[in-house]
Design an enzyme around this catalytic site. Structure first.
Site, PDB file in Angstrom:
ATOM      1  N   SER A 126       0.837  -1.209   0.000  1.00  0.00           N
ATOM      2  CA  SER A 126       0.000   0.000   0.000  1.00  0.00           C
ATOM      3  C   SER A 126       0.861   1.244   0.000  1.00  0.00           C
ATOM      4  O   SER A 126       1.966   1.256   0.562  1.00  0.00           O
ATOM      5  CB  SER A 126      -0.866  -0.013   1.264  1.00  0.00           C
ATOM      6  OG  SER A 126      -1.457   1.244   1.463  1.00  0.00           O
ATOM      7  N   TYR A 151      -1.825  -1.369  10.866  1.00  0.00           N
ATOM      8  CA  TYR A 151      -2.058  -1.902   9.518  1.00  0.00           C
ATOM      9  C   TYR A 151      -0.914  -1.501   8.586  1.00  0.00           C
ATOM     10  O   TYR A 151      -0.334  -2.333   7.888  1.00  0.00           O
ATOM     11  CB  TYR A 151      -3.404  -1.388   8.965  1.00  0.00           C
ATOM     12  CG  TYR A 151      -3.490  -1.423   7.463  1.00  0.00           C
ATOM     13  CD1 TYR A 151      -3.736  -2.615   6.797  1.00  0.00           C
ATOM     14  CD2 TYR A 151      -3.275  -0.265   6.700  1.00  0.00           C
ATOM     15  CE1 TYR A 151      -3.777  -2.658   5.414  1.00  0.00           C
ATOM     16  CE2 TYR A 151      -3.323  -0.300   5.322  1.00  0.00           C
ATOM     17  CZ  TYR A 151      -3.575  -1.487   4.679  1.00  0.00           C
ATOM     18  OH  TYR A 151      -3.607  -1.531   3.315  1.00  0.00           O
ATOM     19  N   LYS A 155       2.341  -3.731   6.530  1.00  0.00           N
ATOM     20  CA  LYS A 155       2.764  -3.697   5.114  1.00  0.00           C
ATOM     21  C   LYS A 155       4.268  -3.439   5.028  1.00  0.00           C
ATOM     22  O   LYS A 155       4.974  -4.063   4.232  1.00  0.00           O
ATOM     23  CB  LYS A 155       1.978  -2.620   4.350  1.00  0.00           C
ATOM     24  CG  LYS A 155       0.486  -2.925   4.208  1.00  0.00           C
ATOM     25  CD  LYS A 155       0.225  -4.192   3.414  1.00  0.00           C
ATOM     26  CE  LYS A 155      -1.231  -4.597   3.380  1.00  0.00           C
ATOM     27  NZ  LYS A 155      -1.458  -5.950   2.835  1.00  0.00           N
TER      28      LYS A 155
HETATM   29  C1  UD1 Z   1      -6.731   4.170   3.657  1.00  0.00           C
HETATM   30  C2  UD1 Z   1      -5.326   3.815   4.015  1.00  0.00           C
HETATM   31  C3  UD1 Z   1      -4.744   2.879   2.990  1.00  0.00           C
HETATM   32  C4  UD1 Z   1      -5.591   1.679   2.843  1.00  0.00           C
HETATM   33  C5  UD1 Z   1      -6.959   2.142   2.405  1.00  0.00           C
HETATM   34  C6  UD1 Z   1      -7.879   0.963   2.218  1.00  0.00           C
HETATM   35  C7  UD1 Z   1      -3.999   5.454   5.178  1.00  0.00           C
HETATM   36  C8  UD1 Z   1      -3.218   6.721   5.077  1.00  0.00           C
HETATM   37  N1  UD1 Z   1      -4.515   5.024   4.053  1.00  0.00           N
HETATM   38  O1  UD1 Z   1      -6.642   5.035   2.543  1.00  0.00           O
HETATM   39  O2  UD1 Z   1      -3.471   2.470   3.393  1.00  0.00           O
HETATM   40  O3  UD1 Z   1      -5.019   0.808   1.912  1.00  0.00           O
HETATM   41  O4  UD1 Z   1      -7.495   3.021   3.389  1.00  0.00           O
HETATM   42  O5  UD1 Z   1      -8.466   0.533   3.379  1.00  0.00           O
HETATM   43  O6  UD1 Z   1      -4.124   4.895   6.219  1.00  0.00           O
HETATM   44  N2  UD1 Z   1     -13.113  10.459   3.454  1.00  0.00           N
HETATM   45  C9  UD1 Z   1     -14.129  11.320   3.812  1.00  0.00           C
HETATM   46  N3  UD1 Z   1     -15.268  10.777   4.326  1.00  0.00           N
HETATM   47  C10 UD1 Z   1     -15.435   9.432   4.526  1.00  0.00           C
HETATM   48  C11 UD1 Z   1     -14.385   8.562   4.162  1.00  0.00           C
HETATM   49  C12 UD1 Z   1     -13.221   9.109   3.627  1.00  0.00           C
HETATM   50  O7  UD1 Z   1     -14.024  12.512   3.642  1.00  0.00           O
HETATM   51  O8  UD1 Z   1     -16.477   9.014   5.033  1.00  0.00           O
HETATM   52  C13 UD1 Z   1     -11.877  11.019   2.870  1.00  0.00           C
HETATM   53  C14 UD1 Z   1     -10.635  10.752   3.696  1.00  0.00           C
HETATM   54  O9  UD1 Z   1     -10.443  11.739   4.650  1.00  0.00           O
HETATM   55  C15 UD1 Z   1      -9.567  10.735   2.604  1.00  0.00           C
HETATM   56  C16 UD1 Z   1     -10.285  10.222   1.357  1.00  0.00           C
HETATM   57  O10 UD1 Z   1     -11.678  10.378   1.631  1.00  0.00           O
HETATM   58  O11 UD1 Z   1      -9.155  12.041   2.347  1.00  0.00           O
HETATM   59  C17 UD1 Z   1     -10.012   8.758   1.078  1.00  0.00           C
HETATM   60  O12 UD1 Z   1     -10.225   8.009   2.265  1.00  0.00           O
HETATM   61  P1  UD1 Z   1     -10.240   6.425   2.281  1.00  0.00           P
HETATM   62  O13 UD1 Z   1     -11.104   5.911   1.204  1.00  0.00           O
HETATM   63  O14 UD1 Z   1     -10.523   5.985   3.672  1.00  0.00           O
HETATM   64  O15 UD1 Z   1      -8.758   6.020   1.886  1.00  0.00           O
HETATM   65  P2  UD1 Z   1      -7.364   6.433   2.519  1.00  0.00           P
HETATM   66  O16 UD1 Z   1      -7.514   6.948   3.892  1.00  0.00           O
HETATM   67  O17 UD1 Z   1      -6.646   7.259   1.533  1.00  0.00           O
END
Ligand code: UD1
Length: 337
Positions: A126, A151, A155
């Site tokens: 990841s 997590y 990795k």
């Molecule tokens: C996270 C993990 C990544 C993991 C992936 C899959 C980190 C930094 N990244 O990615 O390693 O492989 O999950 O499980 O730990 N968001 C919102 N509202 C929501 C959900 C998300 O605004 O309800 C935003 C988050 O703040 C982020 C973006 O959407 O900016 C993507 O979030 P998400 O899909 O959870 O992925 P990552 O956090 O990038």
């Protein structure tokens, strides 16, 4: 048939799409899955898409003895190791669960491959290993930062374990594929992501809100140093991601020397949370109920991939757009209804 590829976690989200692409490319996937975070009906759906029934073993990958007893007779030419826990938040609450499952399974699978003299190993890693990179886009040479979660640490540790094993065992060849943000579903809408409980990730939360399973999406923070204030990620269509695994395996099969390499898998383009929401609304003609909320702890501000190494090494780049991914995600959610 070009040969049997062991796919651990093959009934899961990325695993199932990869099985489809392996079959499309002429390989025979053999699935190991304990169905702790996947559904057995996925196997029927893969058959519907490809016409192929996949030999499947309901085994916990941590159990080396069972792996040997069950799989010794299969003539496996390579392994793609997806099976792992992946909920970032849960990993902080239950670190030992993550350290045990994710690390022990990787050690057991590597031991099993050594036992059967199978040298080709693709590992599901990841971009979380980079933390918040200092320079964007992030290349494979960017420093590995202190992990934000257990997590993420699993990795990093697994990549080191694989590297050490390649150095010691002069036959193993391995790639760690560092995924950015996989989203979307198969265009047939027969397979896709099946989050357990409330989704943590953005796109399943969007689709579940749009369909009415969740009331409202919260955008985690709009005061970041980005053009619209929301975080930026590199969202990659899961079908593109799956195809990269086939390319990676084929490159290993061609390679004669022991090798360990890490490869970024992304589109090279960053999109903000608000851009994802706007695109989802536009391509699916839906109005999404969302609000701006506080930042989520542990989120990095922006990260997107430098994809040149994947192109050089694997002759692979993404073909599908954010629009297509968000249409496919919505078709999938609608089909679940
Ligand atoms: C996270 C993990 C990544 C993991 C992936 C899959 C980190 C930094 N990244 O990615 O390693 O492989 O999950 O499980 O730990 N968001 C919102 N509202 C929501 C959900 C998300 O605004 O309800 C935003 C988050 O703040 C982020 C973006 O959407 O900016 C993507 O979030 P998400 O899909 O959870 O992925 P990552 O956090 O990038």
């Amino acid at each position: 048939m070009k040969g049997k590829i062991l796919v651990t976690g093959g009934a899961g989200y990325i695993g199932s799409h990869t099985c489809v692409e392996l079959i499309n490319a002429g390989y025979e996937p053999i699935i190991i899955d304990n169905f702790s975070n996947s559904e057995k009906f996925v196997l029927d759906k893969i058959k519907q898409i490809t016409g192929n029934e996949i030999t499947t073993y309901n085994i916990d990958c941590c159990n080396l003895e069972l792996l040997i007893n069950s799989l010794l007779a299969e003539k496996i030419i390579g392994c793609i190791h997806f099976a792992a826990y992946k909920a970032v938040g849960e990993s902080s609450k239950l670190p030992l669960k993550y350290y045990h499952n994710n690390i022990a399974s990787t050690v057991a699978i590597l031991s099993f491959l050594e036992k059967i003299s199978c040298p080709n190993f693709v590992f599901s890693s990841s971009c979380t290993v980079y933390g918040q990179p200092d320079i964007l886009p992030v290349t494979e040479k960017s420093p590995i930062k202190l992990a934000e979660s257990p997590y993420g640490r699993t990795k990093q540790v697994c990549e080191d374990i694989i590297h050490d094993t390649v150095k010691a065992n002069k036959t193993l060849k391995a790639f760690a594929l560092r995924y950015f943000n996989p989203i979307g579903a198969h265009p047939s809408a027969l397979i896709g992501e099946l989050p357990l409980g409330t989704p943590n990730n953005l796109v399943p939360y969007i689709t579940q809100t749009a369909i009415g399973k969740r009331e409202q999406l919260t955008v985690f923070g709009n005061d970041y140093d980005t053009p619209d204030g929301t975080c930026i990620r590199d969202y990659i269509h899961v079908v593109d991601l799956a195809k990269a695994h086939v390319k990676a395996m084929e490159e290993l099969l061609r390679t004669k020397e022991p090798i360990f390499d890490c490869i970024n898998l992304g589109t090279g383009k960053g999109n903000s949370v608000l851009e994802v929401i706007e695109t989802f609304e536009r391509v699916n003609d839906i109005k999404l109920n969302y609000k701006i909320g506080p930042r989520r702890e542990g989120d990095v501000e922006k990260v997107y991939a430098d994809t040149s190494y994947a192109l050089n090494k694997l002759n692979w780049k993404t073909e599908l757009s954010l629009e297509a991914a968000l249409q496919d995600a919505w078709k999938w959610e609608s089909s679940l209804n």
